[in-house]
Motif scaffolding. Structure first.
Motif, PDB file in Angstrom:
ATOM      1  N   GLN A 150       0.831  -1.160  -0.189  1.00 21.54           N
ATOM      2  CA  GLN A 150       0.112   0.040  -0.088  1.00 21.54           C
ATOM      3  C   GLN A 150       0.841   1.352  -0.021  1.00 21.54           C
ATOM      4  O   GLN A 150       1.991   1.339   0.530  1.00 21.54           O
ATOM      5  CB  GLN A 150      -0.938  -0.016   1.216  1.00 21.54           C
ATOM      6  CG  GLN A 150      -2.370   0.650   1.093  1.00 21.54           C
ATOM      7  CD  GLN A 150      -3.394   0.416   1.857  1.00 21.54           C
ATOM      8  OE1 GLN A 150      -2.888   0.124   3.248  1.00 21.54           O
ATOM      9  NE2 GLN A 150      -4.497   0.522   1.637  1.00 21.54           N
ATOM     10  N   HIS A 197       1.232   3.928   1.447  1.00 21.40           N
ATOM     11  CA  HIS A 197       2.238   4.512   2.653  1.00 21.40           C
ATOM     12  C   HIS A 197       3.078   3.548   3.198  1.00 21.40           C
ATOM     13  O   HIS A 197       3.991   3.918   4.071  1.00 21.40           O
ATOM     14  CB  HIS A 197       1.074   4.950   3.961  1.00 21.40           C
ATOM     15  CG  HIS A 197       0.027   3.926   4.132  1.00 21.40           C
ATOM     16  ND1 HIS A 197      -1.221   4.373   3.701  1.00 21.40           N
ATOM     17  CD2 HIS A 197      -0.172   2.790   4.291  1.00 21.40           C
ATOM     18  CE1 HIS A 197      -2.052   3.368   4.131  1.00 21.40           C
ATOM     19  NE2 HIS A 197      -1.372   2.251   4.398  1.00 21.40           N
ATOM     20  N   ARG A 198       3.201   2.451   2.799  1.00 22.50           N
ATOM     21  CA  ARG A 198       4.407   1.586   3.205  1.00 22.50           C
ATOM     22  C   ARG A 198       5.638   1.787   2.405  1.00 22.50           C
ATOM     23  O   ARG A 198       6.685   1.455   2.621  1.00 22.50           O
ATOM     24  CB  ARG A 198       4.013  -0.126   2.897  1.00 22.50           C
ATOM     25  CG  ARG A 198       2.653  -0.254   3.533  1.00 22.50           C
ATOM     26  CD  ARG A 198       2.721  -0.746   4.888  1.00 22.50           C
ATOM     27  NE  ARG A 198       1.549  -0.493   5.674  1.00 22.50           N
ATOM     28  CZ  ARG A 198       1.682   0.213   6.965  1.00 22.50           C
ATOM     29  NH1 ARG A 198       2.691   0.660   7.434  1.00 22.50           N
ATOM     30  NH2 ARG A 198       0.383   0.585   7.485  1.00 22.50           N
ATOM     31  N   HIS A 229      -3.883  -8.180   3.706  1.00 20.44           N
ATOM     32  CA  HIS A 229      -4.522  -6.933   3.125  1.00 20.44           C
ATOM     33  C   HIS A 229      -3.989  -6.594   1.844  1.00 20.44           C
ATOM     34  O   HIS A 229      -4.656  -5.930   0.943  1.00 20.44           O
ATOM     35  CB  HIS A 229      -3.964  -5.764   4.175  1.00 20.44           C
ATOM     36  CG  HIS A 229      -4.543  -4.312   3.865  1.00 20.44           C
ATOM     37  ND1 HIS A 229      -5.934  -4.155   3.807  1.00 20.44           N
ATOM     38  CD2 HIS A 229      -4.064  -3.166   3.672  1.00 20.44           C
ATOM     39  CE1 HIS A 229      -6.059  -2.838   3.476  1.00 20.44           C
ATOM     40  NE2 HIS A 229      -5.003  -2.347   3.464  1.00 20.44           N
ATOM     41  N   ASP A 267       0.276  -4.008   7.544  1.00 23.92           N
ATOM     42  CA  ASP A 267      -1.250  -3.872   7.523  1.00 23.92           C
ATOM     43  C   ASP A 267      -1.864  -5.324   7.999  1.00 23.92           C
ATOM     44  O   ASP A 267      -3.272  -5.416   7.589  1.00 23.92           O
ATOM     45  CB  ASP A 267      -1.750  -3.399   5.964  1.00 23.92           C
ATOM     46  CG  ASP A 267      -1.541  -1.929   5.959  1.00 23.92           C
ATOM     47  OD1 ASP A 267      -1.594  -1.249   6.749  1.00 23.92           O
ATOM     48  OD2 ASP A 267      -1.239  -1.600   4.687  1.00 23.92           O
ATOM     49  N   PHE A 310      -4.663  -3.927  12.151  1.00 22.94           N
ATOM     50  CA  PHE A 310      -5.362  -2.565  12.352  1.00 22.94           C
ATOM     51  C   PHE A 310      -5.835  -2.314  13.459  1.00 22.94           C
ATOM     52  O   PHE A 310      -6.353  -3.368  14.118  1.00 22.94           O
ATOM     53  CB  PHE A 310      -6.776  -2.495  11.242  1.00 22.94           C
ATOM     54  CG  PHE A 310      -6.255  -2.020   9.927  1.00 22.94           C
ATOM     55  CD1 PHE A 310      -5.414  -2.968   9.151  1.00 22.94           C
ATOM     56  CD2 PHE A 310      -6.714  -1.284   9.225  1.00 22.94           C
ATOM     57  CE1 PHE A 310      -5.265  -2.902   7.675  1.00 22.94           C
ATOM     58  CE2 PHE A 310      -6.528  -0.833   7.791  1.00 22.94           C
ATOM     59  CZ  PHE A 310      -5.554  -1.762   7.132  1.00 22.94           C
ATOM     60  N   HIS A 346      -1.926   0.649  10.899  1.00 21.46           N
ATOM     61  CA  HIS A 346      -2.824   1.485  11.461  1.00 21.46           C
ATOM     62  C   HIS A 346      -3.032   1.711  12.844  1.00 21.46           C
ATOM     63  O   HIS A 346      -3.514   0.534  13.476  1.00 21.46           O
ATOM     64  CB  HIS A 346      -4.030   1.671  10.614  1.00 21.46           C
ATOM     65  CG  HIS A 346      -3.548   1.627   8.839  1.00 21.46           C
ATOM     66  ND1 HIS A 346      -3.648   2.820   8.532  1.00 21.46           N
ATOM     67  CD2 HIS A 346      -3.455   0.502   8.389  1.00 21.46           C
ATOM     68  CE1 HIS A 346      -3.483   2.616   7.024  1.00 21.46           C
ATOM     69  NE2 HIS A 346      -3.288   1.342   6.920  1.00 21.46           N
TER      70      HIS A 346
HETATM   71 ZN    ZN Z   1      -2.329   0.340   5.115  1.00 16.51          ZN
END
Ligand code: ZN
Length: 308
Positions: free
Chosen positions: A99, A101-102, A179, A198, A201, A236
């Motif tokens: 994802q 933001h990773r 995810h 991820d 969460f 998260h």
């Molecule tokens: Zn994420």
């Protein structure tokens, strides 16, 4: 007059550093282990798309960054946050998933010439979706996305990868697509800390997306639980323990999986399966209204595909 001067100074400072700007404050989790806890809601101009939790580990021989953030700028801000803790150089970057933001902050860390490690499926996922991820952030982030480009991991692995830096051991563990297809755990046995990416969460509802796999996600969570971690830095939300992670991630995924399997076995169509699913136990989590409907539909489609 004096008050006015102070007011003007504060006002001018606010122009340079708006109060709503992203702040990455390292939170100490265990000796040498730090989390950077982001917001739990959506990607915005103010949070620079950094609605996620990442971190870093300071060893006797340098720093390991775990997830490079949502852009070139955020990658640089992660490095600035690290410099508040240590002057040691960054030696590795690990991407725990595909994802945005990773890993989009790889475009900053590559300028330091450090190796970037990710799972082979994460690399393929990032290669496939990277340009689209950057394009979809463009609308919110505008000029804050400048310098961001697709920079893939330089080292990949298939199942497990061991790393020792100074006296600190790292185990990178892949179990199954979760995810995103290439989600991994980063396990620090000496402090019993896991960076889950991820796979966990906390404090907010997780999102099941077309690229997610509920069954694999549960298996990945179980691999995390088997480690018996004392500290979890989730993908998260705030740093949590296993009980919270289980409640807010595994139990919810199991509810989706079990309900949809029963519905498919009973020959229920999507509409009926959605109508009979009670997700209200999770309605206290952030993003519930936004995500719960889509999560249920995707879990049904996965269960349906698995039945054939
Ligand atoms: Zn994420």
């Amino acid at each position: 007059m004096h008050t006015l001067r102070i007011f003007l100074a504060v006002w001018m400072l606010s122009l340079i550093n708006p109060a709503l700007a992203l702040t990455l404050k390292p939170q100490r989790v265990a000796p040498g282990v730090y989390a950077l806890v982001g917001e739990v809601d959506g990607r915005t101009y103010d949070n620079e798309g950094m609605n996620a939790t990442t971190g870093f580990v300071v060893t006797t021989a340098g720093v390991v960054v775990i997830d490079s953030g949502s852009s070139y700028r955020v990658g640089k801000q992660i490095h600035d946050a690290i410099r508040h803790v240590t002057q040691q150089p960054v030696k590795y970057v690990i991407n725990t998933g595909g994802q945005d933001h990773r890993w989009l902050g790889n475009s900053y860390f590559v300028t330091l010439g450090v190796p970037i490690i990710g799972h082979e499926k994460m690399r393929a996922d990032a290669e496939e979706r990277g340009v689209m991820q950057i394009q979809s952030l463009q609308g919110e982030l505008k000029e804050k996305l400048d310098g961001t480009r697709v920079v893939l991991p330089t080292q990949t692995f298939a199942t497990r990868h061991r790393l020792r830096l100074g006296t600190t051991d790292f185990e990178l563990i892949f179990t199954a697509p979760a995810h995103t297809p290439g989600d991994i755990l980063v396990w620090l046995p000496q402090t019993r800390t896991v960076f889950s990416g991820d796979i966990v969460f906390a404090d907010r509802l997780l999102g099941v997306w077309p690229f997610s796999n509920v069954a694999g996600w549960i298996a990945s969570f179980d691999a995390l639980a088997a480690l018996k971690p004392e500290h979890i830095v989730p993908g998260h939300g705030g740093v949590c323990d296993l009980a919270q992670a289980r409640r807010e991630t595994r139990d919810y995924l199991a509810l989706l999986r079990d309900h949809m399997k029963r519905a498919i076995d009973a020959g229920e169509d999507l509409q009926t399966a959605l109508a009979t699913l009670d997700q209200s136990a999770y309605s206290n989590l952030a993003n519930f209204d936004l995500l719960s409907g889509g999560n249920a539909s995707r879990a049904y489609l996965e269960a349906e595909a698995a039945a054939f």
